[in-house]
Design a protein around this motif. Structure first.
Motif, short mmCIF file in Angstrom:
data_model
loop_
_atom_site.label_atom_id
_atom_site.label_comp_id
_atom_site.label_asym_id
_atom_site.label_seq_id
_atom_site.Cartn_x
_atom_site.Cartn_y
_atom_site.Cartn_z
N VAL A 140 0.86 -1.19 0.00
CA VAL A 140 0.00 0.00 0.00
C VAL A 140 0.90 1.24 0.00
N PHE A 141 0.67 2.13 -0.96
CA PHE A 141 1.44 3.38 -1.07
C PHE A 141 0.52 4.54 -0.70
N ILE A 142 0.97 5.39 0.22
CA ILE A 142 0.15 6.50 0.69
C ILE A 142 0.94 7.80 0.59
N ASP A 143 0.43 8.72 -0.20
CA ASP A 143 1.08 10.01 -0.39
C ASP A 143 0.45 11.05 0.54
N SER A 144 1.24 11.98 1.04
CA SER A 144 0.78 13.02 1.98
C SER A 144 -0.09 12.42 3.08
N PRO A 145 0.44 11.49 3.85
CA PRO A 145 -0.38 10.68 4.76
C PRO A 145 -1.05 11.43 5.89
N MET A 146 -0.43 12.49 6.40
CA MET A 146 -0.97 13.14 7.59
C MET A 146 -1.54 14.52 7.31
N GLN A 147 -1.74 14.85 6.07
CA GLN A 147 -2.05 16.23 5.69
C GLN A 147 -3.35 16.76 6.29
N LYS A 148 -4.39 15.92 6.33
CA LYS A 148 -5.72 16.40 6.72
C LYS A 148 -6.10 16.06 8.16
N PHE A 149 -5.19 15.44 8.93
CA PHE A 149 -5.56 14.93 10.24
C PHE A 149 -5.27 15.93 11.35
N ASP A 150 -6.19 15.98 12.33
CA ASP A 150 -5.88 16.71 13.55
C ASP A 150 -5.06 15.77 14.45
N LYS A 151 -4.66 16.26 15.62
CA LYS A 151 -3.75 15.51 16.48
C LYS A 151 -4.31 14.14 16.87
N ASP A 152 -5.59 14.10 17.30
CA ASP A 152 -6.19 12.84 17.74
C ASP A 152 -6.29 11.83 16.59
N HIS A 153 -6.75 12.32 15.44
CA HIS A 153 -6.87 11.42 14.29
C HIS A 153 -5.49 10.92 13.85
N ALA A 154 -4.51 11.81 13.86
CA ALA A 154 -3.16 11.43 13.44
C ALA A 154 -2.61 10.32 14.33
N GLU A 155 -2.83 10.44 15.62
CA GLU A 155 -2.32 9.43 16.55
C GLU A 155 -3.00 8.08 16.31
N ASN A 156 -4.33 8.11 16.07
CA ASN A 156 -5.06 6.86 15.80
C ASN A 156 -4.54 6.19 14.53
N VAL A 157 -4.32 7.00 13.49
CA VAL A 157 -3.86 6.46 12.21
C VAL A 157 -2.48 5.85 12.35
N ILE A 158 -1.58 6.55 13.06
CA ILE A 158 -0.20 6.05 13.23
C ILE A 158 -0.18 4.75 14.03
N LYS A 159 -0.99 4.67 15.07
CA LYS A 159 -0.98 3.49 15.93
C LYS A 159 -1.79 2.32 15.38
N GLU A 160 -2.94 2.63 14.74
CA GLU A 160 -3.87 1.57 14.37
C GLU A 160 -3.89 1.24 12.88
N PHE A 161 -3.70 2.27 12.04
CA PHE A 161 -3.91 2.05 10.60
C PHE A 161 -2.63 1.63 9.88
N TYR A 162 -1.60 2.47 9.91
CA TYR A 162 -0.39 2.19 9.12
C TYR A 162 0.26 0.84 9.46
N PRO A 163 0.35 0.44 10.73
CA PRO A 163 0.99 -0.85 11.02
C PRO A 163 0.16 -2.06 10.59
N ASN A 164 -1.14 -1.86 10.33
CA ASN A 164 -2.03 -3.01 10.11
C ASN A 164 -2.68 -3.07 8.73
N VAL A 165 -2.60 -2.01 7.94
CA VAL A 165 -3.32 -2.00 6.67
C VAL A 165 -2.75 -3.02 5.68
N SER A 166 -1.45 -3.29 5.75
CA SER A 166 -0.83 -4.28 4.88
C SER A 166 0.53 -4.66 5.46
N LYS A 167 1.12 -5.74 4.92
CA LYS A 167 2.44 -6.14 5.41
C LYS A 167 3.51 -5.16 4.97
#
Length: 225
Positions: A140-167
């Motif tokens: 999975v390739f993601i460009d400008s990954p954190m551009q639209k996120f506020d602090k809470d959303h950014a933390e959730n994405v970093i902890k829950e999404f990026y490590p688990n979306v694909s190998k």
């Protein structure tokens, strides 16, 4: 008269022979038709069973996709309970899918009314659900990954999404703009390799490999001036 009758008898015999051959051909076609009729009946039965299987499979897949999207949304969004239900509509041909979100009052949510961060959360949840449902391990390739996120959303994405979306996940962030140092520190334990695209002139650039633990420092050194 005897000669004429003899000729007619010979002609009739030839005709009988021809008709018997024709009769044999027709009998064979009838037998083949009966055999094919049995095959056709079995084929129609198999087609009917396949159609029923495909119908049930679509319903099961649709239900799993709805559950996966809702689950991912609840994990990623900091507004817990904001989205209470997800419905996936698939047209008859199966080539068009529409996804509808509903709030706790069972009112359909206009996706256009979502904030930019919430839209990106929705897109991320949809991507994760589709990857899980496909059971295909692709990068999975993601460009400008954190551009639209506020602090809470950014933390959730970093902890829950990026490590688990694909190998294998490849991110293309702008350091300090789309990925702050504190956000990078949250992500650091999951980074295998890191590179900086170093623009060393106005019309040329190169990849510079950086040790993940010192990526920010390497970036700062390259662009200190």
């Amino acid at each position: 008269d005897i000669y004429d009758f003899g000729e007619r008898i010979g002609s009739f015999k030839n005709e009988i022979k021809t008709l018997k051959q024709r009769q044999e051909e027709l009998r064979k076609k009838i037998d083949d038709s009966r055999r094919y009729s049995e095959k056709d009946e079995k084929t129609q039965e198999l087609i009917s069973n396949l159609k029923e299987f495909i119908k049930e499979f679509k319903v099961t897949t649709k239900k799993k996709l709805e559950e996966n999207i809702l689950n991912e949304l609840n994990i990623l969004m900091h507004k817990k309970g904001f989205i209470k239900k997800v419905l996936v509509d698939i047209n008859q041909a199966g080539d068009d899918v529409d996804i509808n979100l509903f709030n706790e009052r069972n009112e359909k949510i206009d996706k256009g009314s979502l904030s930019m961060g919430e839209r990106q959360m929705y897109a991320s949840a949809l991507l994760k659900a589709l990857v899980d449902e496909s059971e295909i391990e692709f990068p999975v390739f993601i460009d400008s990954p954190m551009q639209k996120f506020d602090k809470d959303h950014a933390e959730n994405v970093i902890k829950e999404f990026y490590p688990n979306v694909s190998k294998q996940v490849v991110l293309f962030p702008l350091i300090h703009k789309e990925l702050t140092e504190s956000e990078f520190n949250l992500l650091k334990s999951n980074i295998n390799k890191s590179y900086i695209i170093h623009n060393f002139s106005t019309d040329a650039s190169k990849f510079v490999e950086a040790v993940p633990e010192s990526l920010i420092n390497t970036y700062n050194e390259l662009y200190a001036n």
